[in-house]
Design a protein around this motif. Structure first.
Motif, PDB file in Angstrom:
ATOM      1  N   GLN A   1       0.782  -1.197  -0.115  1.00 27.73           N
ATOM      2  CA  GLN A   1       0.197   0.039   0.240  1.00 27.73           C
ATOM      3  C   GLN A   1       0.958   1.233   0.146  1.00 27.73           C
ATOM      4  O   GLN A   1       0.317   2.356  -0.193  1.00 27.73           O
ATOM      5  N   LEU A   2       2.227   1.222   0.281  1.00 29.44           N
ATOM      6  CA  LEU A   2       2.959   2.322   0.169  1.00 29.44           C
ATOM      7  C   LEU A   2       3.052   3.040  -1.165  1.00 29.44           C
ATOM      8  O   LEU A   2       3.065   4.332  -1.356  1.00 29.44           O
ATOM      9  N   ARG A   3       3.187   2.210  -2.051  1.00 28.29           N
ATOM     10  CA  ARG A   3       3.144   2.869  -3.506  1.00 28.29           C
ATOM     11  C   ARG A   3       3.941   3.924  -3.675  1.00 28.29           C
ATOM     12  O   ARG A   3       3.737   4.654  -4.272  1.00 28.29           O
ATOM     13  N   PRO A   4       5.306   3.833  -3.465  1.00 24.83           N
ATOM     14  CA  PRO A   4       6.284   4.880  -3.346  1.00 24.83           C
ATOM     15  C   PRO A   4       6.829   4.971  -5.211  1.00 24.83           C
ATOM     16  O   PRO A   4       6.798   4.021  -5.861  1.00 24.83           O
ATOM     17  N   GLY A   5       6.931   6.148  -5.454  1.00 26.55           N
ATOM     18  CA  GLY A   5       7.325   6.210  -6.759  1.00 26.55           C
ATOM     19  C   GLY A   5       8.861   6.200  -7.125  1.00 26.55           C
ATOM     20  O   GLY A   5       9.086   6.449  -8.040  1.00 26.55           O
ATOM     21  N   LYS A   6       9.653   6.173  -6.017  1.00 27.03           N
ATOM     22  CA  LYS A   6      10.984   6.363  -6.063  1.00 27.03           C
ATOM     23  C   LYS A   6      11.541   5.758  -4.880  1.00 27.03           C
ATOM     24  O   LYS A   6      10.586   4.998  -4.045  1.00 27.03           O
TER      25      LYS A   6
ATOM     26  N   ASP B   1       9.501   4.850   5.448  1.00 25.57           N
ATOM     27  CA  ASP B   1       8.921   6.257   5.540  1.00 25.57           C
ATOM     28  C   ASP B   1       7.975   6.353   4.277  1.00 25.57           C
ATOM     29  O   ASP B   1       8.166   5.988   3.223  1.00 25.57           O
ATOM     30  N   ALA B   2       6.942   7.101   4.262  1.00 20.03           N
ATOM     31  CA  ALA B   2       5.988   7.335   3.245  1.00 20.03           C
ATOM     32  C   ALA B   2       5.845   8.753   3.309  1.00 20.03           C
ATOM     33  O   ALA B   2       4.667   9.262   3.921  1.00 20.03           O
ATOM     34  N   GLY B   3       6.852   9.736   3.083  1.00 18.57           N
ATOM     35  CA  GLY B   3       6.337  11.218   3.294  1.00 18.57           C
ATOM     36  C   GLY B   3       6.542  11.695   4.614  1.00 18.57           C
ATOM     37  O   GLY B   3       7.461  11.238   5.346  1.00 18.57           O
ATOM     38  N   ASP B   4       5.100  12.159   5.159  1.00 16.86           N
ATOM     39  CA  ASP B   4       5.012  12.294   6.374  1.00 16.86           C
ATOM     40  C   ASP B   4       4.673  11.154   7.279  1.00 16.86           C
ATOM     41  O   ASP B   4       4.556  11.209   8.623  1.00 16.86           O
ATOM     42  N   ASP B   5       4.222  10.264   6.563  1.00 16.14           N
ATOM     43  CA  ASP B   5       3.803   8.845   7.542  1.00 16.14           C
ATOM     44  C   ASP B   5       4.844   7.826   7.345  1.00 16.14           C
ATOM     45  O   ASP B   5       5.659   7.931   6.565  1.00 16.14           O
ATOM     46  N   ALA B   6       4.462   6.943   7.909  1.00  9.74           N
ATOM     47  CA  ALA B   6       5.612   5.784   8.028  1.00  9.74           C
ATOM     48  C   ALA B   6       4.653   4.470   8.525  1.00  9.74           C
ATOM     49  O   ALA B   6       3.850   4.532   8.994  1.00  9.74           O
ATOM     50  N   VAL B   7       5.680   3.124   8.325  1.00 10.45           N
ATOM     51  CA  VAL B   7       4.985   2.024   8.933  1.00 10.45           C
ATOM     52  C   VAL B   7       6.249   1.578   9.538  1.00 10.45           C
ATOM     53  O   VAL B   7       7.186   1.341   9.274  1.00 10.45           O
ATOM     54  N   GLN B   8       5.859   1.070  10.977  1.00 11.26           N
ATOM     55  CA  GLN B   8       6.830   0.383  11.906  1.00 11.26           C
ATOM     56  C   GLN B   8       6.536  -0.835  11.836  1.00 11.26           C
ATOM     57  O   GLN B   8       5.382  -1.390  12.201  1.00 11.26           O
TER      58      GLN B   8
END
Length: 226
Positions: free
Chosen positions: A175-180, A202-209
């Motif tokens: 679900q992160l779907r980062p573009g880079k 990290d996903a911008g200002d959000d994150a998954v721990q």
């Protein structure tokens, strides 16, 4: 779907840590690439682990915002535990099993309901997939750096930061779907088998721990009966 009274209690991000360590502060820090390779080998050989996952902020399309589960890949990928998911506009704690690639939820009346592909919520069973997932992530770091020694939940670790590819990040959390490239921090046991203790994507200002424990503890997960 009924809300469970069980609590999903993964640790927050970053994990509880102190700067204390069994190593003297004057000793050189280990080589980041070497310890990542060793940790990858340990993960690749693991049959089971306990996972605690917490979404920090708001990751779009991440239906499960907290997970506390046992995961195994033997004899087949499976997971069981509790998850916090959105249901009818409100968060609900549910008992779940991932089996055969599907996400099953235990509902009132003693029924297991098939909610479809586990990836639509979160496929915890996939993190130990051979050659990909966690083991692959640990060898995908770009410019890794050992920043410090930290004591995390009683384990002496080194904290390593760097970046991983978008493809690798989505294998861990689709679900992160980062573009880079994505910033990633891992905490790895400094001695012994160099077990992975925690990671933060990290996903911008959000994150998954994600916190890990009980590596290779016996885990047996039977497919749920409807």
């Amino acid at each position: 779907m009924s809300a469970s009274t069980a609590q999903v209690s993964p640790s927050g991000a970053p994990p509880a840590a102190t700067a204390t360590s069994s190593k003297r502060s004057t000793e050189p820090l280990p080589d980041a690439a070497a310890i990542l390779r060793e940790a990858s080998d340990t993960v690749a050989q693991a049959d089971s682990v306990h996972l605690s996952l917490l979404v920090i902020g708001n990751v779009e399309n991440m239906a499960a915002t907290a997970v506390d589960a046992d995961v195994t890949r033997s004899p087949a990928p499976a997971a069981r535990g509790y998850a916090k998911i959105a249901y009818r506009g409100a968060p609900a704690y549910v008992r779940f099993v991932v089996s055969g690639g599907h996400f099953f939820v235990f509902e009132e009346g003693g029924r297991w309901i098939d909610y479809g592909p586990a990836g639509d919520l979160y496929d915890a069973a996939g993190i130990l997939s051979p050659g990909t997932a966690l083991a692959g992530m640990l060898t995908d770091f770009v410019d890794p750096e050992v920043e410090s020694r930290e004591l995390v939940d009683g384990v002496h670790t080194v904290r390593i930061t760097g970046q991983i590819s978008a493809d690798t990040a989505t294998r861990i959390v689709p679900q992160l779907r980062p573009g880079k490239r994505t910033s990633c921090t891992v905490w790895i046991q400094e001695t012994g088998d160099h077990q992975l203790v925690a990671l933060k994507l990290d996903a911008g200002d959000d994150a998954v721990q994600m916190d890990f424990s009980n590596w290779n503890a016996p885990v047996s997960i039977a497919p749920p009966r409807s």
